[in-house]
Write a protein that holds these residues in place. Structure first.
Motif, PDB file in Angstrom:
ATOM      1  N   PHE A  58     -38.612  21.283  27.648  1.00  7.81           N
ATOM      2  CA  PHE A  58     -38.319  21.006  29.059  1.00  7.81           C
ATOM      3  C   PHE A  58     -37.137  21.835  29.578  1.00  7.81           C
ATOM      4  CE2 PHE A  58     -40.778  17.219  28.031  1.00  7.81           C
ATOM      5  CZ  PHE A  58     -41.590  17.116  29.147  1.00  7.81           C
ATOM      6  N   LYS A  59     -36.169  22.070  28.709  1.00 11.91           N
ATOM      7  CA  LYS A  59     -34.996  22.839  29.134  1.00 11.91           C
ATOM      8  C   LYS A  59     -35.385  24.296  29.402  1.00 11.91           C
ATOM      9  CE  LYS A  59     -30.319  24.103  27.639  1.00 11.91           C
ATOM     10  NZ  LYS A  59     -29.321  24.026  26.529  1.00 11.91           N
ATOM     11  N   THR A  60     -36.106  24.892  28.471  1.00 14.32           N
ATOM     12  CA  THR A  60     -36.545  26.285  28.636  1.00 14.32           C
ATOM     13  C   THR A  60     -37.519  26.402  29.801  1.00 14.32           C
ATOM     14  OG1 THR A  60     -36.325  26.617  26.246  1.00 14.32           O
ATOM     15  CG2 THR A  60     -37.572  28.269  27.457  1.00 14.32           C
ATOM     16  N   ASP A  61     -38.405  25.402  29.926  1.00 12.02           N
ATOM     17  CA  ASP A  61     -39.371  25.377  31.029  1.00 12.02           C
ATOM     18  C   ASP A  61     -38.638  25.434  32.367  1.00 12.02           C
ATOM     19  OD1 ASP A  61     -41.413  24.934  32.809  1.00 12.02           O
ATOM     20  OD2 ASP A  61     -41.930  22.946  32.093  1.00 12.02           O
ATOM     21  N   ALA A  62     -37.612  24.633  32.497  1.00 14.74           N
ATOM     22  CA  ALA A  62     -36.859  24.591  33.754  1.00 14.74           C
ATOM     23  C   ALA A  62     -36.153  25.922  34.031  1.00 14.74           C
ATOM     24  CB  ALA A  62     -35.830  23.458  33.698  1.00 14.74           C
ATOM     25  N   LYS A  63     -35.581  26.516  32.978  1.00 10.03           N
ATOM     26  CA  LYS A  63     -34.897  27.809  33.140  1.00 10.03           C
ATOM     27  C   LYS A  63     -35.883  28.904  33.556  1.00 10.03           C
ATOM     28  CE  LYS A  63     -31.008  27.261  29.930  1.00 10.03           C
ATOM     29  NZ  LYS A  63     -30.398  27.774  28.671  1.00 10.03           N
ATOM     30  N   VAL A  64     -37.032  28.931  32.876  1.00 14.77           N
ATOM     31  CA  VAL A  64     -38.045  29.947  33.173  1.00 14.77           C
ATOM     32  C   VAL A  64     -38.531  29.808  34.614  1.00 14.77           C
ATOM     33  CG1 VAL A  64     -40.391  30.760  32.644  1.00 14.77           C
ATOM     34  CG2 VAL A  64     -38.810  30.229  30.775  1.00 14.77           C
ATOM     35  N   ARG A  65     -38.834  28.574  35.032  1.00 11.60           N
ATOM     36  CA  ARG A  65     -39.352  28.355  36.386  1.00 11.60           C
ATOM     37  C   ARG A  65     -38.316  28.704  37.445  1.00 11.60           C
ATOM     38  NH1 ARG A  65     -40.230  23.484  37.614  1.00 11.60           N
ATOM     39  NH2 ARG A  65     -39.703  22.349  35.706  1.00 11.60           N
ATOM     40  N   ALA A  66     -37.033  28.411  37.161  1.00 13.68           N
ATOM     41  CA  ALA A  66     -35.964  28.746  38.114  1.00 13.68           C
ATOM     42  C   ALA A  66     -35.827  30.262  38.253  1.00 13.68           C
ATOM     43  CB  ALA A  66     -34.650  28.130  37.655  1.00 13.68           C
ATOM     44  N   ALA A  67     -35.889  30.990  37.112  1.00 10.46           N
ATOM     45  CA  ALA A  67     -35.769  32.455  37.140  1.00 10.46           C
ATOM     46  C   ALA A  67     -36.978  33.081  37.831  1.00 10.46           C
ATOM     47  CB  ALA A  67     -35.622  32.991  35.718  1.00 10.46           C
ATOM     48  N   ILE A  68     -38.148  32.540  37.553  1.00  9.54           N
ATOM     49  CA  ILE A  68     -39.383  33.059  38.169  1.00  9.54           C
ATOM     50  C   ILE A  68     -39.365  32.817  39.671  1.00  9.54           C
ATOM     51  CG2 ILE A  68     -41.874  32.673  38.371  1.00  9.54           C
ATOM     52  CD1 ILE A  68     -41.964  32.271  35.362  1.00  9.54           C
ATOM     53  N   LYS A  69     -38.874  31.643  40.081  1.00 15.27           N
ATOM     54  CA  LYS A  69     -38.828  31.308  41.511  1.00 15.27           C
ATOM     55  C   LYS A  69     -37.974  32.305  42.283  1.00 15.27           C
ATOM     56  CE  LYS A  69     -38.125  27.404  44.639  1.00 15.27           C
ATOM     57  NZ  LYS A  69     -37.755  25.974  44.757  1.00 15.27           N
ATOM     58  N   GLU A  70     -36.863  32.707  41.676  1.00 13.68           N
ATOM     59  CA  GLU A  70     -35.989  33.676  42.317  1.00 13.68           C
ATOM     60  C   GLU A  70     -36.644  35.064  42.356  1.00 13.68           C
ATOM     61  OE1 GLU A  70     -32.890  35.368  44.291  1.00 13.68           O
ATOM     62  OE2 GLU A  70     -33.251  33.232  43.931  1.00 13.68           O
ATOM     63  N   GLU A  71     -37.324  35.414  41.250  1.00 13.08           N
ATOM     64  CA  GLU A  71     -37.946  36.733  41.140  1.00 13.08           C
ATOM     65  C   GLU A  71     -39.156  36.869  42.067  1.00 13.08           C
ATOM     66  OE1 GLU A  71     -38.659  40.638  39.669  1.00 13.08           O
ATOM     67  OE2 GLU A  71     -36.891  39.323  39.606  1.00 13.08           O
ATOM     68  N   THR A  72     -39.866  35.778  42.267  1.00 17.70           N
ATOM     69  CA  THR A  72     -41.141  35.830  43.014  1.00 17.70           C
ATOM     70  C   THR A  72     -41.025  35.219  44.403  1.00 17.70           C
ATOM     71  OG1 THR A  72     -41.871  33.699  42.094  1.00 17.70           O
ATOM     72  CG2 THR A  72     -42.430  35.688  40.843  1.00 17.70           C
ATOM     73  N   LEU A  77     -35.501  38.836  30.196  1.00 12.57           N
ATOM     74  CA  LEU A  77     -34.422  37.908  30.579  1.00 12.57           C
ATOM     75  C   LEU A  77     -34.964  36.830  31.516  1.00 12.57           C
ATOM     76  CD1 LEU A  77     -31.328  37.437  30.310  1.00 12.57           C
ATOM     77  CD2 LEU A  77     -31.061  38.780  32.402  1.00 12.57           C
ATOM     78  N   ILE A  78     -35.786  37.217  32.467  1.00  8.26           N
ATOM     79  CA  ILE A  78     -36.384  36.251  33.402  1.00  8.26           C
ATOM     80  C   ILE A  78     -37.248  35.246  32.646  1.00  8.26           C
ATOM     81  CG2 ILE A  78     -38.063  36.001  35.291  1.00  8.26           C
ATOM     82  CD1 ILE A  78     -37.059  38.787  36.272  1.00  8.26           C
ATOM     83  N   ALA A  79     -37.990  35.734  31.639  1.00  9.00           N
ATOM     84  CA  ALA A  79     -38.879  34.860  30.868  1.00  9.00           C
ATOM     85  C   ALA A  79     -38.144  34.120  29.762  1.00  9.00           C
ATOM     86  CB  ALA A  79     -40.019  35.683  30.275  1.00  9.00           C
ATOM     87  N   GLN A  80     -36.809  34.242  29.713  1.00 12.87           N
ATOM     88  CA  GLN A  80     -35.988  33.575  28.692  1.00 12.87           C
ATOM     89  C   GLN A  80     -36.422  34.005  27.281  1.00 12.87           C
ATOM     90  OE1 GLN A  80     -33.380  31.560  29.958  1.00 12.87           O
ATOM     91  NE2 GLN A  80     -34.238  32.452  31.839  1.00 12.87           N
ATOM     92  N   ALA A  81     -36.814  35.288  27.178  1.00  7.33           N
ATOM     93  CA  ALA A  81     -37.275  35.806  25.882  1.00  7.33           C
ATOM     94  C   ALA A  81     -36.249  36.731  25.236  1.00  7.33           C
ATOM     95  CB  ALA A  81     -38.598  36.555  26.065  1.00  7.33           C
ATOM     96  N   SER A  82     -35.229  37.143  25.971  1.00 10.38           N
ATOM     97  CA  SER A  82     -34.291  38.150  25.459  1.00 10.38           C
ATOM     98  C   SER A  82     -33.531  37.661  24.226  1.00 10.38           C
ATOM     99  CB  SER A  82     -33.308  38.569  26.554  1.00 10.38           C
ATOM    100  OG  SER A  82     -32.660  37.433  27.101  1.00 10.38           O
ATOM    101  N   GLU A  83     -33.239  36.353  24.177  1.00 11.76           N
ATOM    102  CA  GLU A  83     -32.456  35.835  23.047  1.00 11.76           C
ATOM    103  C   GLU A  83     -33.221  35.950  21.730  1.00 11.76           C
ATOM    104  OE1 GLU A  83     -30.270  31.707  21.544  1.00 11.76           O
ATOM    105  OE2 GLU A  83     -31.008  31.878  23.621  1.00 11.76           O
ATOM    106  N   PHE A  84     -34.475  35.463  21.709  1.00 16.51           N
ATOM    107  CA  PHE A  84     -35.193  35.526  20.439  1.00 16.51           C
ATOM    108  C   PHE A  84     -35.603  36.970  20.102  1.00 16.51           C
ATOM    109  CE2 PHE A  84     -39.186  35.164  22.948  1.00 16.51           C
ATOM    110  CZ  PHE A  84     -40.005  36.046  22.275  1.00 16.51           C
ATOM    111  N   ILE A  85     -35.781  37.837  21.123  1.00 14.35           N
ATOM    112  CA  ILE A  85     -36.099  39.240  20.850  1.00 14.35           C
ATOM    113  C   ILE A  85     -34.917  39.926  20.178  1.00 14.35           C
ATOM    114  CG2 ILE A  85     -36.583  41.496  21.909  1.00 14.35           C
ATOM    115  CD1 ILE A  85     -38.163  40.004  24.082  1.00 14.35           C
ATOM    116  N   SER A  86     -33.700  39.656  20.683  1.00 15.70           N
ATOM    117  CA  SER A  86     -32.507  40.274  20.090  1.00 15.70           C
ATOM    118  C   SER A  86     -32.264  39.792  18.670  1.00 15.70           C
ATOM    119  CB  SER A  86     -31.272  39.977  20.962  1.00 15.70           C
ATOM    120  OG  SER A  86     -31.045  38.574  21.033  1.00 15.70           O
TER     121      SER A  86
END
Length: 574
Positions: free
Chosen positions: A501-515, A443-452
């Motif tokens: 760019f949209k996914t990049d921004a989402k991933v970086r925002a989620a990673i920033k919170e996680e790390t 979910l943090i890596a924005q991978a859950s959608e394509f995995i499902s």
């Protein structure tokens, strides 16, 4: 070859038992001609059927015993040789696993694969032959010589002429074949390299319409290997005819002189028959030794290549007196670090100094070849610095246990590497996780959608190298794998390049919170990826051209300003 014998020690009981059985087999084969001589000279001559039957039954029992001994010896020698090969391959694999990238660069992947598989097979085959044939040949040869002299010492003088001829043939072939077999192994390396490059780079080859060129390149390497192999086979083709010629002339000489001695009454027919059998055993033993000598050069060449790998001492070693802190907090400090790749004339990094703190994001940007990825490689000790030092929590990383150091790091490489297996297995690769933790990392890596959306979800099978995934999907799984470790240090090596760019921004925002409590280093080409970093390091020609925040660097660092203006207009970043 002697250096490899220690891998045979665990199987010494098999080897000893095999040699004892081979001895029994040799004794039985040496005893049979003597029994045959008794049947001819006593039984047939005196027309004593009972004597013939008794000796015949004894011959059958001796032959049966020799056969059983031969079967058991073959089984035990094969078991010892196969176990030896398995252990040797395993130790090579483990040793290669300890290599730094410098050793991998030295040998090359294709060569290491050839040495682990093909070369070990050659050594294993020679081990089987050594236990079966080489051990048996001296016993048979010496025993046959003794028995032949015992039967007729004068007739044995024929062997003084013929045996040196056989030895001369073997020596000639050995001297000529050794360099050819060494060349063959190197040419197999070259062929494997080209084949591997073609299989991995098939998309690029087809995209650039270079299939014909690659076919010609492969054909050239294949032809080169073929021509060398033909030279060896042409050389070996002389062996059997030459040895057969010597053996046949030996038999003719024995029959000629033996016939004369029978006519004079100094030799019996049965003894002549036994003498011929012993001479055939002797010649066959010499031929077996010759075949072993023919195979030995290739095994010797393979053994030299394997020993070269096993004796290579990795540049990156565990520290002799390690400092093992209870916990790594994640402060990274470079102090005047200079690094030069092995064999390179110029350093790729020169006097690099900076500090990265937990809870901060440090971005590294610069032109191609500036040394960005090298900084991350040095932190993980894939290479060691040429001069200067890298500290983590004030401790030189060369004093930290490698396991402790790398366990503290979550790493996403520039070139994504996925392993054949399921999606879940790839995310769990760095740490044993529960399913919910795997899903959270995805979910943090924005991978859950394509995995499902995949047919099997997290149990979907990923093909070798992730060929059934897009570039962006592979990058997101690689990011999920790193985030799942919950490390104190995160290294992201230009791993957002395949994301929109949209996914990049989402991933970086989620990673920033996680790390947020970890030390994060990001290597990137996009200015948009690094603009929000706590500090940006600008590299040029291996040196630091500037350190600071985005606005500060845009005003004070010419190199950074050029990078920004090449990607964004002034309105976009102000």
């Amino acid at each position: 070859m002697q250096k490899l014998l220690k891998w045979l020690k665990p199987y010494k009981n098999y080897v000893i038992a095999s040699l004892f059985l081979i001895f029994l087999q040799a004794v039985s084969e040496l005893y049979l001609p003597n029994l045959m001589a008794d049947i001819v000279d006593t039984g047939i001559l005196n027309k004593d059927v009972g004597y013939i039957l008794r000796k015949g039954i004894m011959m059958l029992l001796v032959a049966l015993g020799g056969t059983i001994a031969a079967i058991l010896a073959s089984y035990l020698s094969s078991k010892a040789a196969v176990g030896f090969g398995r252990d040797l391959r395993e130790d090579i694999f483990k040793h290669v696993g300890s290599f730094s990238l410098a050793e991998f660069d030295k040998f090359g992947t294709a060569s290491l694969i050839t040495r682990t598989v093909n070369d070990v097979n050659q050594i294993q085959m020679m081990t089987v032959m050594g236990l079966r044939m080489v051990a048996r040949a001296p016993l048979m040869g010496i025993g046959s010589m003794i028995m032949a002299v015992y039967k007729d010492a004068k007739l044995s003088l024929v062997l003084l002429v013929t045996v040196p001829f056989l030895i001369g043939i073997v020596y000639f072939l050995y001297r000529r074949s050794v360099p050819l077999f060494e060349a063959i192994q190197k040419k197999i390396d070259r062929l494997n390299l080209i084949l591997r490059e073609n299989l991995i780079g098939i998309r690029v080859i087809r995209a650039f319409n270079r299939s014909e060129y690659e076919k010609q390149r492969f054909e050239k390497a294949n032809l080169d290997l073929t021509e060398t192999s033909i030279k060896v086979n042409r050389l070996m083709s002389w062996f059997m005819p030459a040895t057969s010629l010597v053996v046949n002339f030996t038999i003719i000489a024995i029959l000629w002189f033996g016939g004369i001695r029978i006519e004079r009454g100094t030799l019996q027919v049965g003894d002549l028959m036994a003498f011929i059998q012993y001479v055939m055993h002797l010649m066959f033993s010499l031929m077996m030794m010759s075949m072993a000598f023919v195979m030995f050069p290739r095994a010797y060449a393979s053994a030299s290549r394997v020993i070269e790998v096993l004796e290579t001492v990795p540049e990156i070693k565990e520290p002799e007196n390690p400092l093992e802190p209870e916990e790594i907090k994640g402060t990274i400090e470079f102090k005047d670090v200079t690094f030069k790749y092995p064999g390179s004339a110029e350093p790729v990094l020169k006097e690099i100094s900076f500090r990265a703190e937990p809870g901060s994001v440090t971005a590294i940007i610069g032109g191609t070849g500036a040394g960005k990825t090298t900084i991350l490689n040095l932190i993980m000790r894939f290479y060691d610095v040429t001069s200067g030092s890298i500290l983590i929590d004030g401790i030189d990383i060369r004093l930290l246990p490698l396991g402790k150091l790398r366990d503290a790091i979550g790493y996403v490489p520039q070139r994504v590497v996925l392993f054949s297996g399921t999606v879940e297995e790839n995310i769990r690769f760095g740490k044993d996780l529960r399913r919910e933790e795997v899903e959270r990392a995805a979910l943090i890596a924005q991978a859950s959608e394509f995995i499902s959306n995949m047919e099997g979800g997290y149990n979907s099978v990923i093909s070798q190298g992730g060929k059934n995934l897009s570039g962006g999907q592979k990058q997101r799984l690689s990011i999920a794998r790193a985030v799942a470790k919950k490390s104190r240090i995160y290294l992201f090596d230009d791993c957002f390049s395949a994301l929109d760019f949209k996914t990049d921004a989402k991933v970086r925002a989620a990673i920033k919170e996680e790390t947020k409590d970890s030390t994060v280093l990001v290597v990137a080409q996009r200015v948009a990826t690094v603009m929000d970093a706590d500090q940006i390091i600008v590299l040029k020609d291996g040196r630091i051209a500037g350190i600071g925040k985005h606005e500060e660097l845009f005003k004070t660092c010419r190199e950074y300003r050029e990078i920004v203006l090449s990607q964004l207009s002034e309105e976009e970043f102000t």
